[in-house]
Design a protein around this motif. Structure first.
Motif, mmCIF file in Angstrom:
data_model
loop_
_atom_site.group_PDB
_atom_site.id
_atom_site.type_symbol
_atom_site.label_atom_id
_atom_site.label_comp_id
_atom_site.label_asym_id
_atom_site.label_seq_id
_atom_site.Cartn_x
_atom_site.Cartn_y
_atom_site.Cartn_z
ATOM 1 N N UNK A 188 -18.086 -80.513 -5.905
ATOM 2 C CA UNK A 188 -17.691 -79.547 -4.719
ATOM 3 C C UNK A 188 -18.414 -78.253 -5.387
ATOM 4 N N UNK A 189 -18.479 -77.320 -4.527
ATOM 5 C CA UNK A 189 -18.861 -75.944 -4.618
ATOM 6 C C UNK A 189 -18.110 -75.270 -5.457
ATOM 7 N N UNK A 190 -16.844 -75.524 -5.508
ATOM 8 C CA UNK A 190 -15.710 -74.877 -6.210
ATOM 9 C C UNK A 190 -15.963 -75.238 -7.995
ATOM 10 N N UNK A 191 -16.442 -76.405 -7.970
ATOM 11 C CA UNK A 191 -16.564 -76.779 -9.378
ATOM 12 C C UNK A 191 -17.999 -76.292 -9.861
ATOM 13 N N UNK A 192 -18.937 -75.523 -9.054
ATOM 14 C CA UNK A 192 -20.038 -75.087 -9.711
ATOM 15 C C UNK A 192 -20.235 -73.782 -9.228
ATOM 16 N N UNK A 193 -19.380 -72.726 -8.963
ATOM 17 C CA UNK A 193 -19.293 -71.521 -8.467
ATOM 18 C C UNK A 193 -20.359 -70.521 -9.107
ATOM 19 N N UNK A 194 -20.667 -70.717 -10.295
ATOM 20 C CA UNK A 194 -21.850 -70.042 -10.889
ATOM 21 C C UNK A 194 -22.993 -70.182 -10.373
ATOM 22 N N UNK A 195 -23.287 -71.236 -9.359
ATOM 23 C CA UNK A 195 -24.505 -71.462 -8.736
ATOM 24 C C UNK A 195 -24.723 -70.559 -7.492
ATOM 25 N N UNK A 196 -23.497 -70.076 -7.037
ATOM 26 C CA UNK A 196 -23.697 -69.107 -5.698
ATOM 27 C C UNK A 196 -24.660 -68.408 -5.550
ATOM 28 N N UNK A 230 -15.557 -75.943 2.637
ATOM 29 C CA UNK A 230 -16.639 -76.645 3.350
ATOM 30 C C UNK A 230 -17.698 -76.937 2.529
ATOM 31 N N UNK A 231 -17.731 -76.220 1.429
ATOM 32 C CA UNK A 231 -18.717 -76.440 0.046
ATOM 33 C C UNK A 231 -19.826 -75.731 0.491
ATOM 34 N N UNK A 232 -21.054 -76.487 0.215
ATOM 35 C CA UNK A 232 -22.307 -75.865 0.404
ATOM 36 C C UNK A 232 -22.675 -75.408 1.774
ATOM 37 N N UNK A 233 -22.190 -76.320 2.582
ATOM 38 C CA UNK A 233 -22.262 -76.046 4.088
ATOM 39 C C UNK A 233 -21.658 -74.869 4.556
ATOM 40 N N UNK A 234 -20.452 -74.576 4.054
ATOM 41 C CA UNK A 234 -19.781 -73.350 4.410
ATOM 42 C C UNK A 234 -20.597 -72.144 3.681
ATOM 43 N N UNK A 235 -21.220 -72.079 2.458
ATOM 44 C CA UNK A 235 -21.761 -71.020 2.177
ATOM 45 C C UNK A 235 -23.070 -70.853 2.843
ATOM 46 N N UNK A 236 -23.830 -71.902 3.295
ATOM 47 C CA UNK A 236 -24.781 -71.875 4.256
ATOM 48 C C UNK A 236 -24.685 -70.931 5.318
ATOM 49 N N UNK A 237 -23.424 -71.259 5.966
ATOM 50 C CA UNK A 237 -23.068 -70.772 7.276
ATOM 51 C C UNK A 237 -22.615 -69.336 6.831
ATOM 52 N N UNK A 238 -21.892 -68.960 5.982
ATOM 53 C CA UNK A 238 -21.666 -67.667 5.550
ATOM 54 C C UNK A 238 -22.806 -66.602 5.364
ATOM 55 N N UNK A 239 -23.930 -67.142 4.574
ATOM 56 C CA UNK A 239 -25.154 -66.419 4.503
ATOM 57 C C UNK A 239 -25.948 -66.191 5.835
#
Length: 353
Positions: A188-196, A230-239
């Motif tokens: 999950x993205x929560x387990x790799x937040x340093x990649x944000x 929502x993981x990476x999909x949520x981050x993409x929508x956020x951007x």
């Protein structure tokens, strides 16, 4: 994870597919390289939005089948009565609406890879037929008795607990072992937040300069504390949302807090005794404001309810990227109930595929 390559031709390195330098991202890239060397069936496990289809594409592109067909099928987005035809094809006249012979995904992917997403949503009777195909490497079109050999590598994915589904008799244990010769966990993205930060740069790479946002230290710290359901999909929508609303600006933590909770300011239905408790916005679909009858004019309650229901179905499908099982969860409906309502309102299947 990010959008995958559409073809082998761009020769993108694996490092450009799996973005980031976290331990989780590096381990995932290493596992992709390992499993790509063989033709073994792979099951990808991980939460919705974590990039399982991208991982499947990367396995295909890094392996001996690179350059051959890669077919992705969302088992949760295909009505149960059509999935056999989608996978194995059908002959003309084999059922109502079968006006011509159709080649299924397995046959069309001969020599390549087929990705079966949301495999946990597959009907039990179809699981039996899929198991037979995996064991015999042959398919039979609906309406035919002729067996056809196929050479296809199968990669499947699920966000469900298949162990529990097996215990409940909803998923075949023998199919699980056949599909999961190798089981690969997608973090999950929560387990790799340093990649944000690297992921944000990746999502902005094709944006014009005046659409790109910058984030100050407090904003980045807030992004890395967010749980990202929502993981990476949520981050993409956020951007994308940030670029639309704040293109060219430098955002602080307050801006980010509002962007992370876009439904917070939307009015919600209330009852006469007081406001309804608002659930976590990340787990719900925003509710339209209530209409009141105009003085002396009746309101068509049935039509109003249907309008709200249709709007919420569209919102849920959009939030779930067309994954019917996920949209049904957001609406607190059974998957079959949502499909029935989509048919009722004429919501086309391809819009939710």
């Amino acid at each position: 994870m990010t959008e995958g390559r559409q073809a082998r031709g761009d020769q993108a390195a694996l490092e450009t597919l799996i973005i980031g330098h976290s331990a989780a991202a590096q381990h995932l890239r290493d596992m992709i390289r390992r499993v790509a060397r063989s033709n073994a069936s792979v099951m990808l496990c991980g939460p919705s939005g974590s990039g399982k289809e991208l991982v499947a594409r990367a396995i295909h592109d890094e392996g001996v089948r690179a350059g051959k067909t890669f077919s992705a099928i969302n088992c949760g987005a295909i009505p149960g009565e059509l999935i056999e035809s989608e996978l194995f094809g059908h002959e003309k006249g084999s059922f109502t609406g079968a006006t011509a012979r159709r080649i299924g995904h397995f046959e069309a992917s001969d020599g390549g890879t087929i990705f079966l997403d949301e495999i946990g949503d597959m009907r039990f009777d179809m699981q039996v037929k899929l198991l037979r195909v995996l064991e015999d490497r042959t398919i039979v079109r609906v309406g035919s008795s002729e067996m056809r050999k196929v050479d296809v590598r199968v990669i499947s994915a699920t966000h469900q607990d298949l162990g529990a589904a097996i215990a409940d008799g909803k998923f075949r244990e023998d199919l699980f072992f056949r599909l999961g010769v190798v089981v690969l966990q997608v973090p999950s993205l929560a387990n790799r937040v340093e990649d944000i930060p690297a992921l944000i740069r990746h999502f902005q790479r094709n944006m014009p300069a005046d659409a790109k946002c910058r984030f100050d230290e407090a904003a980045l710290a807030l992004l890395m504390r967010h749980n990202w359901p929502g993981n990476v999909r949520e981050l993409r929508n956020f951007v994308e949302r940030a670029s639309v609303l704040h293109g060219g600006e430098t955002l602080g933590s307050g801006d980010v807090a509002m962007l992370l909770n876009p439904t917070a300011a939307m009015p919600r239905l209330a009852v006469a005794t007081g406001p309804v408790a608002v659930p976590d916005a990340s787990e719900t679909v925003p509710v339209a404001p209530r209409k009141s009858p105009a003085p002396g004019r009746p309101i068509d309650l049935k039509r109003e309810i249907e309008t709200i229901e249709l709007e919420q179905i569209h919102v849920a499908l959009d939030l779930a990227d067309g994954i019917i099982s996920e949209a049904a969860r957001l609406l607190s409906l059974k998957r079959t109930t949502l499909i029935e309502k989509m048919r009722k309102y004429g919501v086309q299947q391809q819009q939710a595929a």
